[in-house]
Enzyme design. Structure first.
Site, PDB file in Angstrom:
ATOM      1  N   ILE A   1       0.890  -1.301  -0.119  1.00 25.39           N
ATOM      2  CA  ILE A   1      -0.069   0.069  -0.051  1.00 25.39           C
ATOM      3  C   ILE A   1       1.062   1.177   0.156  1.00 25.39           C
ATOM      4  O   ILE A   1       2.008   1.292   0.670  1.00 25.39           O
ATOM      5  CB  ILE A   1      -0.818  -0.037   1.154  1.00 25.39           C
ATOM      6  CG1 ILE A   1      -1.899   1.278   1.386  1.00 25.39           C
ATOM      7  CG2 ILE A   1      -0.386  -0.490   2.163  1.00 25.39           C
ATOM      8  CD1 ILE A   1      -2.765   1.047   2.415  1.00 25.39           C
ATOM      9  N   SER A   2       0.703   2.170  -0.707  1.00 23.81           N
ATOM     10  CA  SER A   2       1.470   3.294  -0.890  1.00 23.81           C
ATOM     11  C   SER A   2       1.669   4.233   0.373  1.00 23.81           C
ATOM     12  O   SER A   2       0.600   4.181   0.961  1.00 23.81           O
ATOM     13  CB  SER A   2       1.107   4.077  -2.172  1.00 23.81           C
ATOM     14  OG  SER A   2       0.994   3.655  -3.273  1.00 23.81           O
ATOM     15  N   ALA A   3       2.683   4.768   0.377  1.00 24.81           N
ATOM     16  CA  ALA A   3       2.719   5.880   1.744  1.00 24.81           C
ATOM     17  C   ALA A   3       1.770   6.998   1.402  1.00 24.81           C
ATOM     18  O   ALA A   3       1.432   7.438   0.190  1.00 24.81           O
ATOM     19  CB  ALA A   3       4.131   6.523   1.718  1.00 24.81           C
TER      20      ALA A   3
END
Ligand code: SAH
Length: 212
Positions: free
Chosen positions: A62-64
């Protein structure tokens, strides 16, 4: 010291606002409404509001939060927009967009992650999102044309299917480049062709040709 998730969430929102990643009230409100802890692994719940990517299984992440903020603000979401996402992953980016537009369609190559994204989005109460199993390089012609297309895996190129499935004046936002670093590219479709803007370096997991 751990303060509780709602407080952690507010701290993250203040930080992202102070750093200039969250720019508009409506995008900030979408971040407030979608609980990131529901999109990370249970063992990472206490880290849900750290500003870094987390593993979600199948070797994907999951992206930052700041990356989700940058991309969501660049898309300039409007209530009437129909959006296509390539790379559903946890479903979090799609969930954020779902609060800002009329419909989100998201395509994921990995069957386990299709199930993960669907479950996460249901638990989080994001109803105007549909997750499909498929190869995102082909877009999703069944619901085309789209106002916006967002690609959340590193792509070697902007595929023709995406250009074809975009409305005139629509935009494609994608990390374009190799394995270690990509350029966040915004392509706007005009009646005369495509205009390109570059929005700096970024690092995403790669787009793949087949599932793991
Ligand atoms: N947007 C996601 C993060 C995506 S990570 C989130 O908010 O959590 C990138 C995702 O792209 C991974 O889930 C990966 O499986 C998926 N992916 C890679 N190649 C793909 C392809 N060809 N078509 C569709 N999805 C792909």
């Amino acid at each position: 010291m751990f303060m509780g998730l709602p407080e952690e969430r507010e701290m993250l929102l203040s930080k992202l606002t102070g750093e200039g990643y969250l720019k508009t009230e409506k995008v900030t409100e979408a971040f407030r409404e979608v609980p990131r802890e529901m999109f990370v692994q249970d063992s990472d719940a206490l880290s849900a509001y750290g500003d870094y990517p987390l593993q979600i299984g199948c070797g994907q992440t999951i992206s930052a939060p700041h990356m989700v903020a940058i991309m969501t603000e660049l898309l300039k979401p409007r209530k009437k927009d129909k959006v296509l996402e390539i790379g559903s992953g946890s479903g979090y980016q799609a969930g954020i967009l779902s609060k800002l537009v009329s419909a989100v369609y998201t395509v994921e190559l990995e069957p386990d992650l299709v199930n993960l994204a669907r479950n996460n989005l249901r638990r989080a109460g994001c109803s105007n999102v549909e997750v499909f199993l498929g190869d995102g390089r082909l877009g999703y012609p069944q619901q085309a044309p789209y106002d916006k297309i967002i690609v959340t895996c590193a792509t070697p190129e902007i595929f023709q299917a995406w250009k074809d499935q975009l409305k005139v004046s629509g935009i494609i936002l994608a990390p374009v480049g190799g394995f270690y670093r990509q350029d966040l590219v915004l392509l706007r479709k005009t009646t005369k062709g495509f205009e390109k803007e570059s929005h700096g370096g970024c690092i995403f997991v790669p787009l793949r040709n087949e599932s793991i």
